[in-house]
Scaffold this active site. Structure first.
Site, PDB file in Angstrom:
ATOM      1  N   THR A 171       1.325  -4.519  -3.850  1.00  0.00           N
ATOM      2  CA  THR A 171       1.793  -3.689  -4.951  1.00  0.00           C
ATOM      3  C   THR A 171       3.277  -3.412  -4.812  1.00  0.00           C
ATOM      4  O   THR A 171       3.708  -2.373  -4.366  1.00  0.00           O
ATOM      5  CB  THR A 171       1.000  -2.386  -5.098  1.00  0.00           C
ATOM      6  OG1 THR A 171       1.449  -1.733  -6.279  1.00  0.00           O
ATOM      7  CG2 THR A 171       1.113  -1.477  -3.924  1.00  0.00           C
ATOM      8  N   GLU A 184       3.704   4.955   2.057  1.00  0.00           N
ATOM      9  CA  GLU A 184       3.289   6.299   1.641  1.00  0.00           C
ATOM     10  C   GLU A 184       2.953   7.162   2.854  1.00  0.00           C
ATOM     11  O   GLU A 184       2.079   6.835   3.649  1.00  0.00           O
ATOM     12  CB  GLU A 184       2.099   6.202   0.689  1.00  0.00           C
ATOM     13  CG  GLU A 184       2.503   5.636  -0.661  1.00  0.00           C
ATOM     14  CD  GLU A 184       1.335   5.300  -1.551  1.00  0.00           C
ATOM     15  OE1 GLU A 184       1.559   5.200  -2.761  1.00  0.00           O
ATOM     16  OE2 GLU A 184       0.210   5.131  -1.032  1.00  0.00           O
ATOM     17  N   ASN A 232      -2.706   9.455  -1.798  1.00  0.00           N
ATOM     18  CA  ASN A 232      -3.623   8.565  -2.494  1.00  0.00           C
ATOM     19  C   ASN A 232      -4.873   9.274  -3.007  1.00  0.00           C
ATOM     20  O   ASN A 232      -5.518   8.800  -3.949  1.00  0.00           O
ATOM     21  CB  ASN A 232      -3.992   7.384  -1.600  1.00  0.00           C
ATOM     22  CG  ASN A 232      -2.881   6.359  -1.548  1.00  0.00           C
ATOM     23  OD1 ASN A 232      -2.707   5.565  -2.465  1.00  0.00           O
ATOM     24  ND2 ASN A 232      -2.090   6.407  -0.495  1.00  0.00           N
TER      25      ASN A 232
END
Length: 408
Positions: free
Chosen positions: A195, A281, A403
Site C-alpha cells: 500500500t 504506522e 489500524n
C-alpha cells in the site's frame, strides 16, 4: 546496500524533489475528500514522457490501476498523473472503473492532453465510491507550478506522518541528469508492491521499454524489500516518467553510462523505500537487515525480508530486547537454503550467534544499540556470494491503535 561509484559523479541533491528534473510541474489542494487536509494532486510534464510502472500483485487491483495500465500500454507515454487520497476506489465494480476513467478524462480535457497521456492513482479506504462532485472540483481547481512539490507530496498522504521525497543526479554523456521522486506509505506495506504510491521523474532521454527494465530492476532491490506489517493492498504502484529534457543520447543497456543511470534510479527508489519503512504506522525506529554469503542474491533478499518482517523480531526491537533467538527463528523458516552451522548473526557490531552456538556479548551495549532510531542486523551464511538488504520497522502498541480505528 548500493556502493556509489564516485567516478560517475552521482550525488544526492539536498532539498531536491520530484520537480528538480527539468520540465515538470505539480500541485496539490484540498478538494473536500479529507477533513482540512490536502487530498488531490496533479503532476504534469511539459512534453510527453516515456513511462514505466510496476503495480501491486493483489488479485483485487483497483480501477485506477487498470486505467493507468491502459494509458501506459497505449504508447508508453504519459504527460499527466492525477491522484486522490482518502478514498481508494477499490472493490467498487463498474461504477468505480467509470469514475477512474472520468478523472482521466477531466484532467485531459482541462490541459488539452490525449486521454491516454494521463495516469490515475487513488489511495485510502477500500470499498467506497469516489464522491465525484469533489473529484470534479479537484480536477477543475488544482493548479501546478515549478514550486508545487510540497503541496503535491502532502496531498498524496494517508496515515503517513511526514512527506517523503528523494533526488539524485548523475552525469550522462557529459549532461547532468536528475532523478527525483515522491512517495506515500505507512501501513499495509509488504514486498511485491504494497500500500504505497511512488512517483519518479527524470529528465533523462530513454525509451519506454528500457525505462521499464531499469525500473523493474530497481524495484526488486528497494520497494520490494520493505515490509511494515506483512499486508499487501489493492491500489499501489511506482510510476516513472522520463521526458528527455536533459538532452542526453537515449539510454539503453548498450549505452556506456547505462549502469550509472540504473544505479542512480535505484538510489532514488531505495531512499524512498527506507523513508516508507521508517514511517511505518506507530513505528519508533527503522530496522535494516543485511544478508551476505548466501547462495544467490535472491536467497539473500528472501532471508532479509523474512527477518525484517518477523513480528517477533519487530517486537523484540521495540522492547530493546537483544533476543537473537527471534532472528534465528525467522531465518529458520525462510524459503532459502541455510546451513545453521555456518551462520553468524550480528546486532550492530556485536556478534551474538556464530556457527550454531551463542556468543557472549554485552547486553547493556545491545540495549543501547536497539534504542537508536536505526537498528542494523547483519547475517552471514558462508554459502556463497549472494547479498541482499531489507528494511522494516518495530511493532508498537500504536500500530494496533491506528489500524483499529482506521475508518473512524
Amino acid at each position: 546496500m548500493i556502493q556509489v561509484d564516485k567516478s560517475k559523479q552521482m550525488e544526492k541533491v539536498t532539498g531536491g524533489s520530484i520537480l528538480s528534473p527539468k520540465g515538470y510541474r505539480a500541485g496539490g489542494i484540498h478538494s473536500g475528500l479529507r477533513y482540512r487536509k490536502k487530498d488531490f494532486a496533479l503532476l504534469l510534464s511539459e512534453t510527453p514522457a516515456s513511462a514505466a510502472a510496476v503495480y501491486t500483485q493483489s488479485h483485487f487491483q483497483a480501477p485506477p490501476l487498470k486505467v493507468t495500465q491502459e494509458s501506459v500500454n497505449e504508447e508508453g507515454k504519459l504527460q499527466g498523473v492525477v491522484i486522490n487520497s482518502a478514498v481508494a476506489n477499490a472493490c467498487t465494480g463498474e461504477e468505480g472503473l467509470q469514475n477512474a476513467y472520468e478523472m482521466r478524462k477531466m484532467i485531459a480535457g482541462r490541459f488539452g492532453l490525449p486521454e491516454h497521456f494521463v495516469a490515475v492513482a487513488s489511495t485510502g479506504v477500500i470499498g467506497q465510491q469516489l464522491p465525484m462532485e469533489k473529484i470534479s472540483y479537484g480536477c477543475e481547481t488544482v493548479e501546478v507550478s515549478e514550486e508545487g512539490y510540497s503541496d503535491f507530496q502532502q496531498a498524496i498522504l494517508t496515515t503517513d506522518t511526514c512527506q517523503k521525497s528523494a533526488c539524485y543526479q548523475v552525469v550522462i554523456d557529459g549532461k547532468t541528469v536528475t532523478i527525483g521522486g515522491a512517495s506515500k506509505g505507512s501501513g499495509m506495506i509488504h514486498p511485491n508492491m504494497a500500500t504505497m504510491l511512488g512517483f519518479i521523474t527524470t529528465d533523462a532521454a530513454i525509451e519506454p521499454a528500457a525505462l521499464q527494465r531499469a525500473l523493474g530492476q530497481s524495484i526488486d532491490k528497494s520497494f520490494n524489500q520493505i515490509t511494515v506489517d506483512g499486508e499487501t493492498s489493492t491500489n499501489d504502484m511506482v510510476l516513472t516518467l522520463a521526458n528527455g529534457h536533459a538532452d542526453n543520447e537515449p539510454l539503453d543497456e548498450d549505452h556506456e553510462d547505462w549502469d550509472a543511470f540504473q544505479t542512480t534510479l535505484q538510489l532514488v527508489c531505495e531512499d524512498l523505500a527506507k523513508q516508507i519503512a521508517k514511517d511505518g504506522e506507530g513505528a519508533t525506529k527503522l530496522i535494516e537487515v543485511n544478508v551476505s554469503g548466501a547462495r544467490s542474491d535472491e536467497e539473500a533478499r528472501i532471508i532479509a525480508k523474512k527477518v525484517v518482517g518477523s513480528s517477533l523480531v519487530k517486537t523484540a526491537v521495540y522492547g530493546l530486547d537483544a533476543n537473537w533467538g527471534r532472528i534465528v527463528g525467522a531465518i529458520g523458516h525462510s524459503e532459502a537454503e541455510v546451513n545453521a552451522e555456518a551462520c553468524d548473526i550480528y546486532i550492530e557490531d556485536q556478534l551474538v550467534f556464530s556457527k550454531g552456538t551463542p556468543c557472549p556479548f554485552s547486553e547493556e551495549q545491545a540495549t543501547e544499540d536497539l534504542d537508536n532510531e536505526e537498528v542494523h542486523i547483519s547475517i552471514h551464511l558462508d554459502e556463497g556470494y549472494g547479498a541482499g538488504t531489507a528494511w522494516g520497522c518495530d511493532l508498537t502498541y500504536d500500530y494496533v491503535k491506528i489500524n483499529a480505528s482506521y475508518r473512524t
